[in-house]
Design a protein around this motif. Sequence first.
Motif, PDB file in Angstrom:
ATOM      1  N   SER A 133     -14.494  18.504 -42.330  1.00  0.00           N
ATOM      2  CA  SER A 133     -15.560  17.517 -42.110  1.00  0.00           C
ATOM      3  C   SER A 133     -15.991  17.469 -40.643  1.00  0.00           C
ATOM      4  O   SER A 133     -15.204  17.803 -39.735  1.00  0.00           O
TER       5      SER A 133
ATOM      6  N   SER B 115     -16.370  14.903 -38.933  1.00  0.00           N
ATOM      7  CA  SER B 115     -15.586  13.911 -38.182  1.00  0.00           C
ATOM      8  C   SER B 115     -14.326  14.546 -37.601  1.00  0.00           C
ATOM      9  O   SER B 115     -13.920  14.210 -36.486  1.00  0.00           O
ATOM     10  N   THR B 116     -13.725  15.484 -38.320  1.00  0.00           N
ATOM     11  CA  THR B 116     -12.535  16.181 -37.808  1.00  0.00           C
ATOM     12  C   THR B 116     -12.909  17.050 -36.602  1.00  0.00           C
ATOM     13  O   THR B 116     -12.204  17.048 -35.580  1.00  0.00           O
TER      14      THR B 116
ATOM     15  N   LYS C 178     -13.514  14.937 -33.594  1.00  0.00           N
ATOM     16  CA  LYS C 178     -12.242  14.517 -32.973  1.00  0.00           C
ATOM     17  C   LYS C 178     -11.692  15.618 -32.072  1.00  0.00           C
ATOM     18  O   LYS C 178     -11.195  15.350 -30.979  1.00  0.00           O
TER      19      LYS C 178
ATOM     20  N   SER D 258     -18.385  16.531 -46.459  1.00  0.00           N
ATOM     21  CA  SER D 258     -17.907  15.145 -46.545  1.00  0.00           C
ATOM     22  C   SER D 258     -18.374  14.411 -47.802  1.00  0.00           C
ATOM     23  O   SER D 258     -17.617  13.662 -48.403  1.00  0.00           O
TER      24      SER D 258
ATOM     25  N   GLU E 189     -19.428   9.102 -43.399  1.00  0.00           N
ATOM     26  CA  GLU E 189     -19.861   7.887 -42.716  1.00  0.00           C
ATOM     27  C   GLU E 189     -20.992   8.232 -41.774  1.00  0.00           C
ATOM     28  O   GLU E 189     -20.949   9.271 -41.110  1.00  0.00           O
TER      29      GLU E 189
ATOM     30  N   GLU F 193     -22.990   8.735 -38.738  1.00  0.00           N
ATOM     31  CA  GLU F 193     -22.623   8.877 -37.332  1.00  0.00           C
ATOM     32  C   GLU F 193     -23.753   9.588 -36.589  1.00  0.00           C
ATOM     33  O   GLU F 193     -24.397  10.484 -37.149  1.00  0.00           O
TER      34      GLU F 193
END
Lengths: 264, 198
Positions: free
Chosen positions: B56, B58-59, B62, B81, B89, B91
């Motif tokens: 994803s 988001s990973t 990070k 995702s 989500e 973002e």
Amino acid sequence: MDEEELSITPNKERERCVTGIDGLDTILNGGIPRGNSVLITGSCGTGKTTLSLEYLVHGALEEENCLFISVTEASDKMLNNVVPYDFFDESLIEEGYLSFVDMPEIYEELGLLEKSEFSFKEINELIEKIENIVVERDIKRLVIDSVTSVCFQLKSEEKIRDFMLRLMKTLSSHDCTSLLVSEISPEEPRYSQYGVEEAIADGIIMMGNLERHGDLLRTLQVVKMRGTDHSRAKYVLDLTSVGVLLVPMLKGGSAEPETGGGKA
Amino acid sequence: MIKVDELPDKLESLEAGSAVALKVDVDVYFDVITALTDDFPRDREMQVIYTTSTISSSTIIKVLNAFDIDRDRVQFVDAVSYMTMGAAEKEEGVTFVESPTMLENLSLKIEYLLRKYPTEENTVVLDSIDSLAIHNENRILSEFLHILISSLRSHECFTFILSVSEQDSEEIDNMLAMVCDDFIEVGNSEEKEEEELV
């Protein structure tokens, strides 16, 4: 009649009305031949209104006078629901390049608001009213959303044919290039609700929903366009803030029968 | 095979409009992501469109944050995702595609980002061809790559298609050889040599 009047020049390129939607102009080899009346047909949620409105906004940006006639929904409500374009500028409305008219207001003016069926005389009056607006405001691009709703009050095939023929002839005579939005149900095996509109229109742009392995893709296909060569392939589209984007539909995958746009 | 620390120099030698297949050892995967999203675009003020169907967005974000990489230049197209139901989500800088099977929509989102944020030079990363191959038939996948790369060439974008060495497939290699200008294998060759010696 002299010889010059009789001469035919079949290869003469017709002037184009550049839609401003890049992918569509490429499909149409440069745009819609000016003066054509094009049926934008598809079921709900396929992007007909959004595409039509973008066509007008691009025209207004080119300082052409553009008119949206909203039949089923009040135009201010409709505007709240369309994609907010990055290239849209309120001044286009203020300066009169882009204008909106609600058809019920025209009906009221002509005393047609309560009528369940229009007579031939009333159809004439309706077309004359539209013509007056087009001439007074020097409209070069027109959208009627939807023409199906107008045809609903004409009832007979004969009246629909008469209305469509006269409307298109009138608009063409004023060099006005029009998109006539046509609503069909998902299972409809034709391009228009009454079958008459598609035969008369200069062009048909079919918008649909294609289900492929459980995914629902929005599609666009130019089925017919008089006055130009064009691609007849199916394209996948996205409605974005930078406008309608199109890419060729991949053919490697098998397609399930189409919904919301009729023909697979 | 080149070592991962040689990759930045190799990338510098590429011409705009190049399409490059990057076959990456899994232990240098995040180093390659760093090279593509930071080292390569930083000096050129280039926008990176990172299309992920593997892990994803988001990973990856990070990871970029952990390495203190400027995220402003990176736009994500996340095709994984939504599939995991609920992990998508909203973002800043992330555009979602419902499923990695919606290949046309991947192309459309890339096109959208190129128009929405016009920059002189752009890099498009496709991570990865292996994960797309899980969800799509090879025929439609090669058609997709052909159309996408042709389109990105016309925009003069640098295109990088990642694959993971450990998921080697002759069919995928042939597909990439057909559409890419260059095929680079990236690994930690010193470690490999040591392993072989042991």
